[in-house]
Each structure stands twice: as structure tokens, then as C-alpha cells.
Design a protein around this motif. Sequence first.
Motif, short mmCIF file in Angstrom:
data_model
loop_
_atom_site.label_atom_id
_atom_site.label_comp_id
_atom_site.label_asym_id
_atom_site.label_seq_id
_atom_site.Cartn_x
_atom_site.Cartn_y
_atom_site.Cartn_z
N LEU A 73 0.61 -0.90 -4.91
CA LEU A 73 1.30 0.27 -5.44
C LEU A 73 0.37 1.48 -5.45
O LEU A 73 0.76 2.59 -5.08
CB LEU A 73 1.79 -0.03 -6.86
CG LEU A 73 2.93 0.82 -7.39
CD1 LEU A 73 4.20 0.61 -6.57
CD2 LEU A 73 3.20 0.49 -8.86
N ARG A 74 -0.88 1.25 -5.85
CA ARG A 74 -1.84 2.36 -5.90
C ARG A 74 -2.09 2.93 -4.50
O ARG A 74 -2.05 4.14 -4.29
CB ARG A 74 -3.15 1.88 -6.52
CG ARG A 74 -4.24 2.94 -6.64
CD ARG A 74 -3.91 3.98 -7.68
NE ARG A 74 -4.93 5.02 -7.78
CZ ARG A 74 -5.83 5.09 -8.77
NH1 ARG A 74 -5.85 4.17 -9.73
NH2 ARG A 74 -6.70 6.07 -8.79
N THR A 75 -2.31 2.06 -3.54
CA THR A 75 -2.61 2.52 -2.18
C THR A 75 -1.40 3.22 -1.55
O THR A 75 -1.53 4.33 -1.01
CB THR A 75 -3.03 1.33 -1.30
OG1 THR A 75 -4.21 0.73 -1.85
CG2 THR A 75 -3.33 1.78 0.12
N LEU A 76 -0.24 2.60 -1.62
CA LEU A 76 0.94 3.17 -0.97
C LEU A 76 1.38 4.48 -1.62
O LEU A 76 1.84 5.40 -0.92
CB LEU A 76 2.10 2.17 -1.00
CG LEU A 76 1.96 0.95 -0.09
CD1 LEU A 76 3.14 0.01 -0.27
CD2 LEU A 76 1.86 1.36 1.37
N SER A 77 1.25 4.58 -2.93
CA SER A 77 1.72 5.79 -3.62
C SER A 77 0.79 6.98 -3.39
O SER A 77 1.17 8.12 -3.64
CB SER A 77 1.87 5.54 -5.12
OG SER A 77 0.60 5.29 -5.72
#
Length: 489
Positions: free
Chosen positions: A358-362
Motif C-alpha cells: 500500500l505504501r509503495t503503490l500509493s
Amino acid sequence: MGEEVSSTEYTRAHRQQYRRKVQLCLDVFETMLAQSRFEFERPLTGMEIECNLVDNAYQPAMMNQDVLASIADPAYQTELGAYNIEFNVPPRPLPGRAALELEIEVRESLNAAEIKANQNGTHIVMVGILPTLMPEHLSAGWMSESTRYQALNDSIFTARGEDMTIDIAGPERLSLQAASIAPESACTSMQLHLQVSPADFARNWNAAQVLAGPQLAVGANSPYFFGHQLWAETRIELFTQATDTRPEELKTQGVRPRVWFGERWITSIFDLFEENVRYFPSLLPELSDEDPAAVLAAGRAPRLPELRLHNGTIYRWNRPVYDVVDGMPHLRVENRVLPAGPTVVDMMANSAFYYGLLRTLSEEDRPIWTKLSFAAAQHNFESAAQHGMEARLYWPGLGEVTPDELVLRQLLPMAHEGLRRWGVAAEVCDRYLGVIEGRAKTGQTGAAWQVATVQKIEEGGVSRPQALAEMLRLYVQWMHSNEPVHSWE
């Protein structure tokens, strides 16, 4: 469980008042998003684990009131079925070694609860659908004592106007009629929460929708319902059908279901709440005394109880949450995709995988949802629920791939990077993402292990109900070992 309500019956005038109040709450919420300060500087994560109770023969035990009285811990609450309980894990930040400490705390709490449950002749099981649950268990006395649940049941069937149809294809198709929402109680999940800022909510929700398919593929743990082998994650389709307020004619017209993946990428959390108000009639029109506009004008954060209650009866797989704690409002993405179990370490691994990705994609400069249609994300979700590690998933730049290839080639490096950005300790990343890697390499999820084990037991001439009970006995032994499911024999 959700907040209790005071009545199971509501007048037409009451419903009209509630509609106006929900709209007022929505207007105030829009103002707050533009003007108010939300708590997000120290993002917290949260976890809820729904569990099942079984007796010494591994059959459902309708004893949650007695078990909860014995446990005597407010972190444990009732769920829909009298054989369900829910464990609410206290929120905490992600960085450092917090996840390792959380794993120990969750195991200790569940072990203590298991000892108390044993005093009532019951055991606690973490699984997506209890394999030994059969139609006869959901006749009389299946529902927890709660006005909310009774009101929800009555409202769904009033809206529907006829019995519920459960029809799930799979290796052993199941088709039946239900006169209550009892089948919904079979669906026990793990919910993950992440506190985010208003500005970052849309990016996180969109990313969570993209991840729903891969999450399910590597986390499936619900292959059996009512003795039939169905989907890898049958819970997804069962929950959709068991709460469906639409008769066939409304489905044909394209009316949206209350268990909903959604239909578009969003630009604000307001999009989701506004859709909820625009598309869905109320199921629990409970009115409060709060005047949200007056509370906001006085410089305080309104609770918006009508809007929150309405939101709680629309079952998005990634749900927007508004809440007020210690006078400060905050927003959360609630991820409802995953089943419970098989072990605490498996659930911690599923959590780390999700939060890291979630952190990387967002935070990508060109977000993945600009390269992936919403329909493709939904197809990935449905394919993963149905086929688990045998699914075919579409991913930009890779095309159509198997979950193992997607996880090993693309997603694990991204999850590692995301956890690094969170400040998570390297040993935490290695422990939990190593579990995801093990599942991807072996193909053994909870669902795959359950099916293989039942088939092996049945080869000895044992009936399906007996095989399911014996499989569940072995499952519980492994669950208490806390060995990750990909290593189970």
C-alpha cells in the motif's frame, strides 16, 4: 460488532427523518474535509480478527455469550453468529519491531482466551469459513443476542421481499434457499485498518482496490461451505449473496449490491460516502440527538452517527471509515478482503504484505490505477477468490500472470520497499514477507491445505462430514503451532 440499535422496527416518517439527517451529516462531512484538522501525523494501524467456536467434536458451538463471560475482556465481542466472537487488537504504529511485539501479544491474548473457552467445553478457531458448519446448525438459536442483528436481518428481508438464494458454482456446486441472513455468519475475516490524511485517502483506497486480488490469491482460506468444496475463498461470494437485498428483477436492472467492490477509481473519500448516500437506502435508520452542524459551528468534531451507521451497512471490501477519538476526527481505510487464519504468523504476514504494498503503490509518481482499468482490478479480485493460487491476474507491464509469478517477480520487492519507507525493522520484513514468499513458491495457502487434507482423508473411505471434522482437528493443532501454513504437512 458495530454499534447497537434501539429498535427492530421503524416507521415511514422515521425513515424520512433519517434520510434528511444522513444528508445533513454528509454536508457537514464535506465542510470538514475542506476546513477541519484531522489526526494523521502519527498513523496507526489496527486489526480485527473474527473467530469461530467449536466443541470437542469440532462442530459449531453456539456459546459465545458464555465464552465471552469467561474471557471477560472488552477486546473480545460478539459477532453475528452465536458461534462467532471478534477480537479487536489495540491500534499501534508500524515502524520498528512493533509487528513482532504485536504477534506475541495477539498469540498470548488468543491463548488466554482459548483457556477460558476450554472451561465451557469449546475451542477458538481462526478460519475463513468453519468447515464443519452444516445447514442444521443454522436453524434455531444461531444468532447472537443483539437488537442490531435482528433489525439487520428483518430490514434485509423486508427490502428483498423473499427468501435468500445462495447459489455458488465450483467443483461441488451449492444451491439453496435461506429464510434468514444466517449464512452470512459463516464468513469470518480479518480486517486491517490504516489511518490516513484526507489528502492521501484516495490514493490509499485506490491502491487497496488494486491489491485485493493478489491479497486473496495468497491468503485464501475458505474452500468449504455446508460440506461442499466451492471457491478458494468462498467467503467472498457467500457474503455477497447472503446479504443481498435485491430480488432478481433489481439485479437485472443493474441495482448495486450492498456487498460491493465499487465501480470506479476515486479522487476523495467524499466520493465513497456520497455514493453510499445516493445509491443505498437505509437498513438501520437509527436517529441520534446530535446536530452535526451546530457541533461543528461550536468548534468541536461531530460524531456524524447517522452517516457512520449507514456506512456500516454497506459492505465495501475496502471501506472508508470516519471516527472521532479524544475529540479529534480521523479517517481510515478498512481492508476487509482477507479471511481469518490460519495462524497468527500467517495473518501478520498478510498484514505486512498489505501495508508494505500500500505504501509503495500509493506513492508512485504514475499510479498503477492510471494503467489498470477498474474492471480489470475487479476481475482480478473475483478470479483470485474463485481460483486462489490457480487464478490468472492481469498486471500492467506483465500482462496476464499466475499469482506466484506476480508475487515473486513484482509484489514482494515492492512490499519490502514499502515497509522500509514505513521504518519497519529488517527482521520484521524478513520474517513476514518470507512467509508470503513461501506460500508463493509452494502454492500452499490455507485453502489449498484444507482441500488436499480432506481429499487424503477421504481416500481412506471416510465420509465428507467426518473428513471435514478430522481436517479441522489437524488444522487446529497446526494453528496452535504458529507454523506458517505453507510449511504444514
